[in-house]
Write a protein that holds these residues in place. Structure first.
Motif, PDB file in Angstrom:
ATOM      1  N   UNK A  35       4.546   5.865  -3.387  1.00  0.00           N
ATOM      2  CA  UNK A  35       3.644   6.543  -2.462  1.00  0.00           C
ATOM      3  C   UNK A  35       3.801   6.004  -1.047  1.00  0.00           C
ATOM      4  N   UNK A  36       3.953   4.683  -0.939  1.00  0.00           N
ATOM      5  CA  UNK A  36       4.118   4.085   0.385  1.00  0.00           C
ATOM      6  C   UNK A  36       5.374   4.614   1.061  1.00  0.00           C
ATOM      7  N   UNK A  37       6.442   4.771   0.286  1.00  0.00           N
ATOM      8  CA  UNK A  37       7.679   5.306   0.867  1.00  0.00           C
ATOM      9  C   UNK A  37       7.496   6.756   1.292  1.00  0.00           C
ATOM     10  N   UNK A  38       6.770   7.534   0.491  1.00  0.00           N
ATOM     11  CA  UNK A  38       6.538   8.933   0.855  1.00  0.00           C
ATOM     12  C   UNK A  38       5.683   9.048   2.117  1.00  0.00           C
ATOM     13  N   UNK A  39       4.701   8.157   2.231  1.00  0.00           N
ATOM     14  CA  UNK A  39       3.811   8.178   3.388  1.00  0.00           C
ATOM     15  C   UNK A  39       4.407   7.469   4.597  1.00  0.00           C
ATOM     16  N   UNK A  40       5.458   6.659   4.361  1.00  0.00           N
ATOM     17  CA  UNK A  40       6.032   5.792   5.394  1.00  0.00           C
ATOM     18  C   UNK A  40       4.999   4.763   5.847  1.00  0.00           C
ATOM     19  N   UNK A  41       4.311   4.187   4.893  1.00  0.00           N
ATOM     20  CA  UNK A  41       3.309   3.146   5.139  1.00  0.00           C
ATOM     21  C   UNK A  41       3.785   1.817   4.595  1.00  0.00           C
ATOM     22  N   UNK A  42       3.216   0.711   5.064  1.00  0.00           N
ATOM     23  CA  UNK A  42       3.364  -0.552   4.338  1.00  0.00           C
ATOM     24  C   UNK A  42       2.557  -0.445   3.047  1.00  0.00           C
ATOM     25  N   UNK A  43       3.087  -0.957   1.956  1.00  0.00           N
ATOM     26  CA  UNK A  43       2.397  -0.825   0.673  1.00  0.00           C
ATOM     27  C   UNK A  43       1.013  -1.473   0.703  1.00  0.00           C
ATOM     28  N   UNK A  44       0.883  -2.557   1.472  1.00  0.00           N
ATOM     29  CA  UNK A  44      -0.404  -3.239   1.539  1.00  0.00           C
ATOM     30  C   UNK A  44      -1.512  -2.368   2.085  1.00  0.00           C
TER      31      UNK A  44
END
Length: 390
Positions: A359-368
């Protein structure tokens, strides 16, 4: 950035290499979102990346694009993957006029902007999760996928009674208010950061997203205030199709709604004392899940206490608190008041092989950041979430 405004991501994120094509797809609105989330002004960000505030303004407006090395620096100081700043993903866009803020004076403008960015990202996470997991449908009178059209009586107390009837709640206490709203498809969240300024935001809400959102602040960590704030924001969603931040009449109406929704007059009135009795009021507080303050207001509203009696009661209450005899009750002591909708949905997604990393990769977010937005650490009572068919 000052120490009191740490980035929302929980640890430094090393940015990925930025190609010329990524820099060419730079989305200035994403920079605005990340900067506001960090609680920084354009000048503060400019200082950190060695450019002028005017340059930051031009990046955000889309007048010019930063060079690849500048994008890398932006990602580094803001704690975001470099891909976060690219265009092409679903993005919420909120402004102050779309959100029910209690006051435009109590909290600085940058704190309201920070809260707007948080809420935008909260919706983006919800949208991403709903790709894999069906959340409860929105069951809010007048809801029409991005706005609420008043569908209940406009008088606050009548609206509260009508909603109780529509949701089949009877006229007794509501034991798990936050969990109730989540089960009706309303996204409820708690700000994952705290500062002297953010604590001035008791709560806020918006109906301008594909799901209604209520955001609470547990900076004071008092479950009774927490519950009343939640009911207050529910009142805004139902009564006020257009947000008018800081409008005194709207705030009073939302308070009146919350009081009647949590403590229906027909059931409460006969149990309230005609003289000030904090022992009895304390028992009623436990039964109804509302503060002593709220009960005293109800006594005055219902004509059980005169103005003089009410004044003495408030002074006594203030004295008891000053003596440390009425400590605040932590929100986390009441699992039904801790938001878990997104956390439970993520757990279901993980059982389908959809990890937070994915999900973090899809959102382009840091996983934290996903963990920060969904950290509830609670396991009961269960929400009825339905799986999407594979």
């Amino acid at each position: 950035m000052s120490a009191k405004h740490p980035p929302l991501s929980l640890a430094p994120v090393l940015p990925m290499d930025v190609s010329a094509s990524v820099a060419a797809a730079f989305d200035g609105a994403r920079l605005t979102q990340a900067r506001r989330l960090a609680g920084w002004s354009k000048k503060e960000l400019a200082t950190k990346i060695d450019v002028t505030p005017a340059a930051v303004g031009q990046y955000e407006a889309g007048a010019i694009r930063p060079r690849p090395e500048q994008v890398r620096r932006l990602a580094e100081v803001l704690g975001m993957p470099t891909a976060f700043f690219t265009a092409g993903r679903p993005r919420a866009a909120l402004d102050t006029a779309a959100v029910h803020f209690r006051s435009l004076r109590s909290a600085p403008a940058r704190e309201r902007e920070r809260s707007l960015s948080f809420t935008e990202l909260l919706w983006e996470l919800t949208h991403a999760v709903e790709t894999y997991i069906r959340l409860p449908r929105v069951d809010l009178p007048g809801w029409d996928g991005g706005e609420t059209i008043p569908d209940l009586p406009t008088e606050p107390q009548q609206a509260a009674r009508a909603l109780r009837s529509r949701w089949d709640l009877g006229d007794g206490p509501i034991p798990h208010l936050v969990r109730l709203l989540e089960s009706r498809g309303i996204v409820v969240a708690v700000l994952p950061y705290s500062s002297p300024d953010s604590r001035k935001l008791d709560g806020f809400s918006t109906a301008r997203l594909p799901r209604p959102v209520i955001v609470l602040n547990d900076g004071r960590d008092d479950v009774y205030r927490h519950r009343f704030s939640c009911a207050h924001e529910l009142g805004h969603l139902l009564l006020h199709g257009e947000a008018h931040p800081g409008d005194i009449q709207h705030e009073r109406q939302a308070d009146a709604f919350a009081a009647e929704f949590l403590t229906p007059t027909a059931k409460l009135a006969s149990s309230l004392p005609t003289r000030v009795d904090f022992t009895l009021l304390g028992r009623l507080q436990q039964i109804w899940g509302v503060s002593l303050d709220s009960l005293l207001v109800r006594c005055r509203e219902l004509g059980l206490h005169s103005e003089a009696v009410s004044g003495r009661a408030w002074r006594r209450l203030k004295s008891l608190r000053a003596e440390g005899l009425l400590p605040a009750t932590p929100v986390r002591a009441f699992p039904g008041e801790v938001p878990v909708l997104l956390q439970r949905a993520l757990e279901m997604a993980q059982r389908k092989g959809i990890t937070t990393g994915r999900l973090a990769r899809e959102l382009h977010w840091p996983e934290g950041m996903i963990r920060a937005l969904t950290d509830a650490q609670d396991s009961r009572p269960a929400l009825r979430l339905a799986r999407d068919p594979d």
